[in-house]
Write an enzyme that holds these catalytic residues in place. Structure first.
Site, short mmCIF file in Angstrom:
data_model
loop_
_atom_site.label_atom_id
_atom_site.label_comp_id
_atom_site.label_asym_id
_atom_site.label_seq_id
_atom_site.Cartn_x
_atom_site.Cartn_y
_atom_site.Cartn_z
N HIS B 217 0.82 -1.21 0.00
CA HIS B 217 0.00 0.00 0.00
C HIS B 217 0.86 1.27 0.00
CE1 HIS B 217 0.75 0.64 4.31
NE2 HIS B 217 0.47 -0.63 4.52
N CYS B 233 3.03 -5.30 6.46
CA CYS B 233 2.71 -4.87 5.09
C CYS B 233 3.96 -4.30 4.42
CB CYS B 233 1.63 -3.78 5.12
SG CYS B 233 0.04 -4.41 5.68
#
Lengths: 93, 439
Positions: B217, B233
């Site tokens: 992201h 992440c």
């Protein structure tokens, strides 16, 4: 023969006496010189000790300055590392 | 009286003079050329994200240098050149991240050895904190590469094969219970979900991986790219995730590896690129042994003796730069990708803006320090928060120190929010300053 021996002995005694007189005059002079030299040596020793003390003090000052500089650098590095660690932590979600 | 000159002697003298002259001329040329090369004009631009992959080659890009200007920070340089802060710091050991010396020339490590993985879809190397996206086939392969931020030691990024399960623009962040608990401990109560906007840590684009709970992201903290700062992440600069999002179809395969030591060839030259391993030294040793085994095989196959001392040096220095180890075959062209100098841009992309001082605004006194460097470092760190908090250094009126002032803020509420964030994120005790001129 005896007369000759006596004459020689007297000459020797006289010579010795005369030589003794000359030595005592010289001795005073030498003693005076020695005193001067001794005083000079004292001065030289004092000067050398003072110079050594100065050198030691200068070295101590230099060592202290170096120590302080190293300490400042260590503190600066520590501060930078601490700030960076805080920054990295602040970058988490 | 006339002097008799022997013509043969004259001829020898002439030959000698001509030889000297030609040596001088050639020397002059060489000197001029080397000076010209040294003073060569810096390039305006350098490719930083997209590279063709020549068949048989494993190394892409080229190294560059840039001269720092006053007020630059390494995170600003890193972002402009699409590098992570880890890469710029490793390539420039000893350079202050926040207050580097203006005028220093720093290395931009824009050359990479491709990870040892299939050249298909997305490959992420956690150790180098870099993502590679391959397009095309063996005939004309192109790779796009971006720096990433990865998981912390406590919450590491996963490894292995997965795929992009779905993707979303303007994602909502559903706060995981573990993160909510972490924040609660610091006195920060997070909502159950954070809508798109500056407070959303996912940024504007998210690619959800098939391994549940893990995403690629964007971010609202661009200075975190190249750090171990996520909960597993992989986060990218906002400008990079936009490109990746648009380029990546759902179901694209994703392989996540952890390769701190990379071996590869380009133009017949063997390179080694070493990074500081992410894990504790024990785990790094396994990867190192793998790289050494690979080098030993290459040495045996090629019949060329490797410079093992150099290999060791590269490994210990761990500067994250591909270093030539040996020329594999005689007569191969020397590596054309020499280091180039790049012009310092007028404006560094993404550099935090500091608004002008306003007399009717609220401010926060963040620090009062004697040392200017400390003040500049703190102001830079505050400026690089996400979302940014503008901060500047102000000399004290009696010239006996410096203050770090955050602001301007429109109202007392904004100023108090900044105080809270400074406390929670940076453990700084800020003091709210009323406006000089009341509205």
């Amino acid at each position: 023969m005896r007369t000759n021996l006596l004459a020689i002995s007297m000459m020797l005694v006289l010579g010795s006496a005369l030589a003794g007189c000359a030595t005592s005059g010289d001795l005073e002079k030498v003693q005076a010189q020695q005193k001067l030299i001794d005083a000079k040596a004292d001065q030289a020793l004092q000067d050398a000790q003072a110079a050594k003390a100065d050198a030691n003090a200068a070295k101590a000052r230099a060592d202290e300055a170096e120590k302080q500089a190293a300490e400042r650098e260590r503190i600066a590095d520590e501060k930078a590392a601490k700030a960076d660690a805080a920054f990295q932590k602040s970058m988490r979600k | 009286m006339r002097r008799i000159v022997d013509p043969s002697l004259l001829s020898s003298w002439l030959r000698l003079a001509a030889l000297c002259l030609s040596i001088l001329v050639l020397n002059g040329c060489a000197a001029t050329r080397s000076v010209w090369l040294f003073q060569g004009h810096p390039e305006k631009e350098i490719e930083r994200n997209q590279f063709p992959v020549e068949k048989g080659d494993d190394v892409i890009g080229r190294l560059a240098t840039v001269r720092l200007e006053k007020g630059d920070t390494l995170p600003d340089i890193a972002r402009h050149f699409s590098l992570g802060i880890n890469a710029v710091s490793a390539a420039n050991p000893g350079v202050d991240v926040w207050v580097p010396e203006a005028g220093d020339r720093i290395v931009l490590p824009l050359s990479f050895i491709l990870p040892d993985a299939p050249r298909k879809g997305i490959v992420i190397n956690l150790a180098t904190m870099r993502l590679f996206e391959f397009k095309g086939d063996g005939k004309s392969l192109v790779v796009s590469t971006y720096p990433v931020g990865v998981g912390t030691k406590e919450r590491p990024s996963p490894m292995g094969q997965m795929r992009v399960a779905r993707k979303t623009a303007l994602p909502t962040w559903h706060v995981p219970a573990s993160i909510a608990a972490d924040h609660r401990k610091k006195g920060d109560i997070l909502p159950a979900e954070v809508p798109p906007g500056p407070e959303n840590p996912l940024g504007e684009y998210a690619l959800y991986l098939s391994k549940s709970g893990y995403l690629i992201h964007g971010t609202n903290k661009p200075a975190s790219i190249g750090l171990k700062a996520t909960n597993g992440c992989m986060r990218l600069y906002p400008e990079n995730v936009k490109l990746l999002y648009n380029d990546t179809p759902v179901n694209t395969p994703v392989v996540i590896v952890n390769q701190p030591y990379l071996v590869g060839q380009r133009n017949g030259v063997l390179y080694l690129e070493a990074h500081t391993p992410l894990e504790d030294p024990g785990a790094g040793a396994v990867e190192l042994e793998k790289a050494y085994a690979k080098l030993r095989v290459i040495e045996k196959k090629s019949g060329r003796t490797l410079d093992w001392k150099k290999v060791r040096e590269v490994q210990v220095e761990a500067r994250g730069i591909p270093v030539p180890i040996v020329e594999m075959s005689q007569g191969t062209e020397k590596d054309a990708a020499e280091t180039i100098e790049v012009e310092h841009p007028d404006k560094l992309y993404g550099r935090p803006e500091i608004p002008e001082l306003k007399m009717d605004a609220w401010y926060v006194l963040a620090a009062d320090v004697r040392d200017e460097i400390d003040a500049r470092r703190m102001a830079a760190i505050i400026n690089h928060q996400g979302p940014p908090i503008p901060a500047r250094v102000v000399s004290k009126s009696k010239n006996d120190g410096y203050r770090v002032i955050a602001g301007p803020f429109r109202d007392v509420g904004e100023a108090r929010d900044a105080v809270k964030r400074l406390k929670i994120d940076l453990e700084i005790e800020g003091i709210v300053i009323d406006p000089v001129k009341k509205i």
